[in-house]
Design an enzyme around this catalytic site. Sequence first.
Site, mmCIF file in Angstrom:
data_model
loop_
_atom_site.group_PDB
_atom_site.id
_atom_site.type_symbol
_atom_site.label_atom_id
_atom_site.label_comp_id
_atom_site.label_asym_id
_atom_site.label_seq_id
_atom_site.Cartn_x
_atom_site.Cartn_y
_atom_site.Cartn_z
ATOM 1 N N PHE A 1 4.329 6.646 -13.256
ATOM 2 C CA PHE A 1 2.868 6.625 -13.193
ATOM 3 C C PHE A 1 2.445 7.546 -12.040
ATOM 4 C CE2 PHE A 1 2.079 4.080 -9.357
ATOM 5 C CZ PHE A 1 3.315 3.509 -9.159
ATOM 6 N N ASP B 1 0.875 -1.166 0.000
ATOM 7 C CA ASP B 1 0.000 0.000 0.000
ATOM 8 C C ASP B 1 0.909 1.210 0.000
ATOM 9 O OD1 ASP B 1 -2.784 0.689 -0.100
ATOM 10 O OD2 ASP B 1 -2.498 1.708 1.808
ATOM 11 N N SER B 2 0.641 2.116 -0.917
ATOM 12 C CA SER B 2 1.556 3.246 -1.043
ATOM 13 C C SER B 2 0.783 4.509 -1.346
ATOM 14 C CB SER B 2 2.585 2.980 -2.146
ATOM 15 O OG SER B 2 1.927 2.744 -3.372
HETATM 16 P P1 IMP Z 1 -2.823 1.983 -3.709
HETATM 17 O O1 IMP Z 1 -2.949 1.085 -4.893
HETATM 18 O O2 IMP Z 1 -4.063 2.150 -2.931
HETATM 19 O O3 IMP Z 1 -1.644 1.607 -2.855
HETATM 20 O O4 IMP Z 1 -2.567 3.444 -4.319
HETATM 21 C C1 IMP Z 1 -1.322 3.938 -4.535
HETATM 22 C C2 IMP Z 1 -1.439 5.296 -5.230
HETATM 23 O O5 IMP Z 1 -0.396 6.139 -4.732
HETATM 24 C C3 IMP Z 1 -1.193 5.199 -6.741
HETATM 25 O O6 IMP Z 1 -2.380 5.027 -7.457
HETATM 26 C C4 IMP Z 1 -0.523 6.536 -7.035
HETATM 27 O O7 IMP Z 1 -1.500 7.526 -7.190
HETATM 28 C C5 IMP Z 1 0.261 6.814 -5.766
HETATM 29 N N1 IMP Z 1 1.647 6.272 -5.881
HETATM 30 C C6 IMP Z 1 2.203 5.272 -5.146
HETATM 31 N N2 IMP Z 1 3.461 5.037 -5.547
HETATM 32 C C7 IMP Z 1 3.695 5.884 -6.556
HETATM 33 C C8 IMP Z 1 4.828 6.088 -7.405
HETATM 34 O O8 IMP Z 1 5.882 5.429 -7.326
HETATM 35 N N3 IMP Z 1 4.694 7.038 -8.335
HETATM 36 C C9 IMP Z 1 3.561 7.787 -8.463
HETATM 37 N N4 IMP Z 1 2.475 7.631 -7.734
HETATM 38 C C10 IMP Z 1 2.540 6.665 -6.761
#
Ligand code: IMP
Length: 207
Positions: free
Chosen positions: A154, A69-70
């Site tokens: 992205f 999760d990021s």
């Molecule tokens: P998750 O899938 O709920 O963890 O959403 C992560 C969201 O954080 C992504 O859709 C991006 O909008 C943003 N994100 C996380 N990592 C990155 C990255 O390395 N580059 C750009 N956006 C990121």
Amino acid sequence: MKPILLASSNAGKIREMRTLLNAHGYTVYGQDEQGIKGAEESGSTFVENALLKARHAAAISGMASLAEDSGLCVPALQGVPGLFSARYAGPGATDAENNQRLLEQMRALTGASRAAYYIACMVFMESADDPAPIVAQGFWMGTIGKTLQGKGGFGYDPLFWPLGGARSAAEWTLAEKNQLSHRAHALRRLLAMLQERQAPQPLSESD
Ligand code: IMP
């Protein structure tokens, strides 16, 4: 090569993590290609959401699962977009819409107030009832630009300028990003712990 299910549907993340994990002897399967729908992300922190996703994927697939999760956090906006990074401009928002919203929210911010960081939290579970999930986090510090720049990466990459760099993250190659990003840091830590857990050392005579 050891199989591992990646509990994510985000093509950008899967691309980065597949490259990193292949280099460490893992064959990565994305949850979509296994017909698995993502878990509801109802936690209030990145680590809670990563645990929910990993447990859900392991329960349905019966495979060892890795969830991530990021997001992007802007301290001057109290950590926003944070947990809602993927849907900052609303449910199903595109990267372009999220970027536009962030630019608007930050229009009045200058200098140090434009600081931001990416965070990645990873959770590995051998099975759904694994009593000792492996948890690792990584950060990538930077600032938010005033215009979009670059075509790679992205998400928020065209707005994110890694600290000390002269290019936006969308101008970094995949190989460069995989050295220094939040995901790279988290995955390196996770792999070290995984190795520790999977290779018990026999006790020496003196133990
Ligand atoms: P998750 O899938 O709920 O963890 O959403 C992560 C969201 O954080 C992504 O859709 C991006 O909008 C943003 N994100 C996380 N990592 C990155 C990255 O390395 N580059 C750009 N956006 C990121």
